[in-house]
Design a protein around this motif. Structure first.
Motif, short mmCIF file in Angstrom:
data_model
loop_
_atom_site.label_atom_id
_atom_site.label_comp_id
_atom_site.label_asym_id
_atom_site.label_seq_id
_atom_site.Cartn_x
_atom_site.Cartn_y
_atom_site.Cartn_z
N SER A 110 49.79 70.42 60.01
CA SER A 110 49.25 69.91 58.75
C SER A 110 47.74 69.97 58.83
N CYS A 111 47.08 69.83 57.70
CA CYS A 111 45.62 69.74 57.74
C CYS A 111 45.21 68.38 58.28
N PHE A 112 46.07 67.39 58.10
CA PHE A 112 45.77 66.08 58.71
C PHE A 112 45.60 66.27 60.23
N HIS A 136 37.99 62.92 52.91
CA HIS A 136 39.41 62.55 52.99
C HIS A 136 39.71 61.66 54.21
N ASP A 208 36.19 70.98 54.44
CA ASP A 208 37.64 70.86 54.24
C ASP A 208 37.97 71.43 52.87
N HIS A 211 41.61 71.34 48.77
CA HIS A 211 41.76 71.40 47.30
C HIS A 211 40.99 72.60 46.72
N THR A 239 44.69 73.33 54.12
CA THR A 239 46.12 73.01 54.17
C THR A 239 46.95 74.14 53.59
N LYS A 242 49.31 72.60 49.75
CA LYS A 242 48.93 72.41 48.34
C LYS A 242 49.13 73.74 47.60
C1 LIG Z 1 40.85 66.98 51.55
C2 LIG Z 1 42.15 66.87 52.27
N1 LIG Z 1 42.18 67.15 53.58
C3 LIG Z 1 43.33 67.07 54.28
C4 LIG Z 1 44.50 66.70 53.68
C5 LIG Z 1 45.77 66.63 54.49
O1 LIG Z 1 46.48 67.80 54.29
P1 LIG Z 1 48.00 67.92 54.81
O2 LIG Z 1 48.86 67.45 53.70
O3 LIG Z 1 48.16 69.37 55.15
O4 LIG Z 1 48.11 67.06 56.03
C6 LIG Z 1 44.53 66.41 52.31
C7 LIG Z 1 45.79 66.00 51.66
O5 LIG Z 1 45.87 65.16 50.83
C8 LIG Z 1 43.31 66.49 51.58
O6 LIG Z 1 43.27 66.22 50.28
#
Ligand SMILES: Cc1ncc(COP(=O)(O)O)c(C=O)c1O
Length: 398
Positions: A110-112, A136, A208, A211, A239, A242
């Motif tokens: 995930s991007c998280f 974020h 990041d 979006h 990510t 999305k």
């Molecule tokens: C700016 C930003 N970075 C990271 C994330 C996390 O992405 P992911 O859903 O791939 O973990 C989000 C998701 O809401 C986001 O809006």
């Protein structure tokens, strides 16, 4: 079992969340993701997904996902550095770095995770990180995990960023960290000014692009492309959850050495499972599709953004965010009113969500509308008409 002794703590916590009016309920969807979805037994028009290009729920994503599953299996039962790297993982990393014109890329679940793993791996206490106040949550958490000196600059305030850079001059590395498009406000980071400051004060630039990837900029390469500063950005995180299919997955892309360090040290990469082949296959398919048809999708998205923004402004709504942003916050102010407004929109079969404190500052509750290339003009007009009718009924507009 000791749990009965502690149960009350969590019951009180939940009661407090309820009492604060911030308890989140999940609306259950019984269809695929799309412009029209089925929820609570009826079909509604969806304006709250990050489905900017309409790939979520599409055959363009699920067909290559099915093919990849047949060929490479469902999962790997391993992290990347044990026995979890397949040819398609390497192909996708190459394709992502080609897409962004960078030297290398690394995949995450995930991007998280990408945000959780990047700062701790690249920065030490000898370094400084300069971060926009509205970045974020995953960036905030990622920075918390690293020992670099932290400077939080006021949202988009370049004078404040410069002040922070001056304070951080004695540090070994400085890294400016920003969202490309801010998810709650729909505004863009002022990258031309950020890269100018980075060059003046010797700092790396991290963006990041969650979006933005796939749909912002002339060819969908994101905010750096929008501002023509692609070659001045050191690290991009984004990510796949999305616009790029909407399942899950994320990545970091940038200079070769940085990516190599992440492969050695980034904890969510080293200590977690590799990305499922179906997501890797789907993303490869989507990137191919974007190369073929990307331009075709960007036109309708732009049309929808401008139609919605201009009609809502004309109607007297206070909408914020960048003029080219598909995230359109419709400012309501009061939290209860925002929530009631969203409920009333649902009675008109338009699905939008009200956001209030603590997600946004107190008194700045809003309905966040998200537009897609796949919305039709008729659907946009139907949503605006519902906004106007309910806006008048609730006296938000005259
Ligand atoms: C700016 C930003 N970075 C990271 C994330 C996390 O992405 P992911 O859903 O791939 O973990 C989000 C998701 O809401 C986001 O809006």
């Amino acid at each position: 079992m000791a749990y009965p002794k502690f149960k009350g703590i969590y019951q009180t916590l939940l009661k407090d969340i309820h009492n604060a009016g911030t308890y989140k309920k999940e609306r259950i969807i019984s269809s695929k993701q799309g412009m029209n979805i089925t929820t609570e037994g009826k079909e509604v028009l969806n304006f709250c997904a990050n489905n900017y290009l309409g790939y979520s729920g599409s055959d363009a994503a699920s067909n290559p996902a099915i093919e990849a599953t047949k060929k490479y299996g469902f999962g790997l039962s391993s992290g990347r550095i044990i026995c979890g790297t397949q040819t398609i993982h390497k192909q996708l990393e190459e394709k992502i770095s080609k897409f962004h014109s960078t030297e290398d890329a690394i995949l995450y679940s995930s991007c998280f995770d990408a945000n959780a793993g990047v700062f701790e791996a690249l920065l030490t206490k000898e370094d400084a990180v300069l971060t926009d106040a509205l970045n974020h949550a995953s960036i905030i958490d990622g920075i918390r995990l690293c020992s670099a000196e932290r400077h939080i600059y006021r949202h988009l305030d370049m004078a404040h960023l410069e002040e922070c850079l001056q304070k951080a001059q004695s540090k070994r590395i400085r890294m400016i960290v920003t969202d490309g498009v801010f998810s709650m406000d729909g505004d863009f980071a002022p990258l031309p000014k950020i890269v100018e400051l980075a060059s003046r004060y010797n700092a790396l630039v991290f963006v990041d692009e969650s979006h933005a990837t796939g749909f912002i900029g002339q060819t969908g390469r994101g905010v750096p492309e929008y501002f023509g500063v692609q070659d001045k950005i050191d690290i991009i995180n984004s990510t796949l959850g999305k616009a790029m299919g909407g399942a899950s997955g994320g990545y970091t892309t940038g200079h070769k050495e940085l990516i190599d360090v992440l492969r050695q040290k980034s904890r969510p990469y080293v200590f977690s499972n590799s990305l499922a082949p179906m997501i890797v296959g789907a993303t490869l398919g989507i990137l191919d599709d974007l190369e073929r048809t990307g331009q075709t999708l960007l036109g309708p998205l732009k049309r929808n953004i401008h139609l919605f923004r201009s009609r809502m402004t004309e109607a007297g709504f206070n909408i914020i965010g960048h003029k080219d942003s598909p995230i359109v916050p419709v400012m309501i102010g009061d939290a209860a009113l925002a929530s009631m407004f969203a409920d009333k929109m649902m009675t008109q079969n338009i699905y939008v969500i009200g956001f209030s404190f603590p997600v946004v500052p107190k008194g700045q509750a809003r309905i966040r509308v998200q537009l897609s290339a796949r919305h039709t003009e008729e659907q946009i007009n139907r949503a605006v008409d519902a906004f106007i009718a309910i806006g008048k009924e609730t006296e938000i507009i005259k």
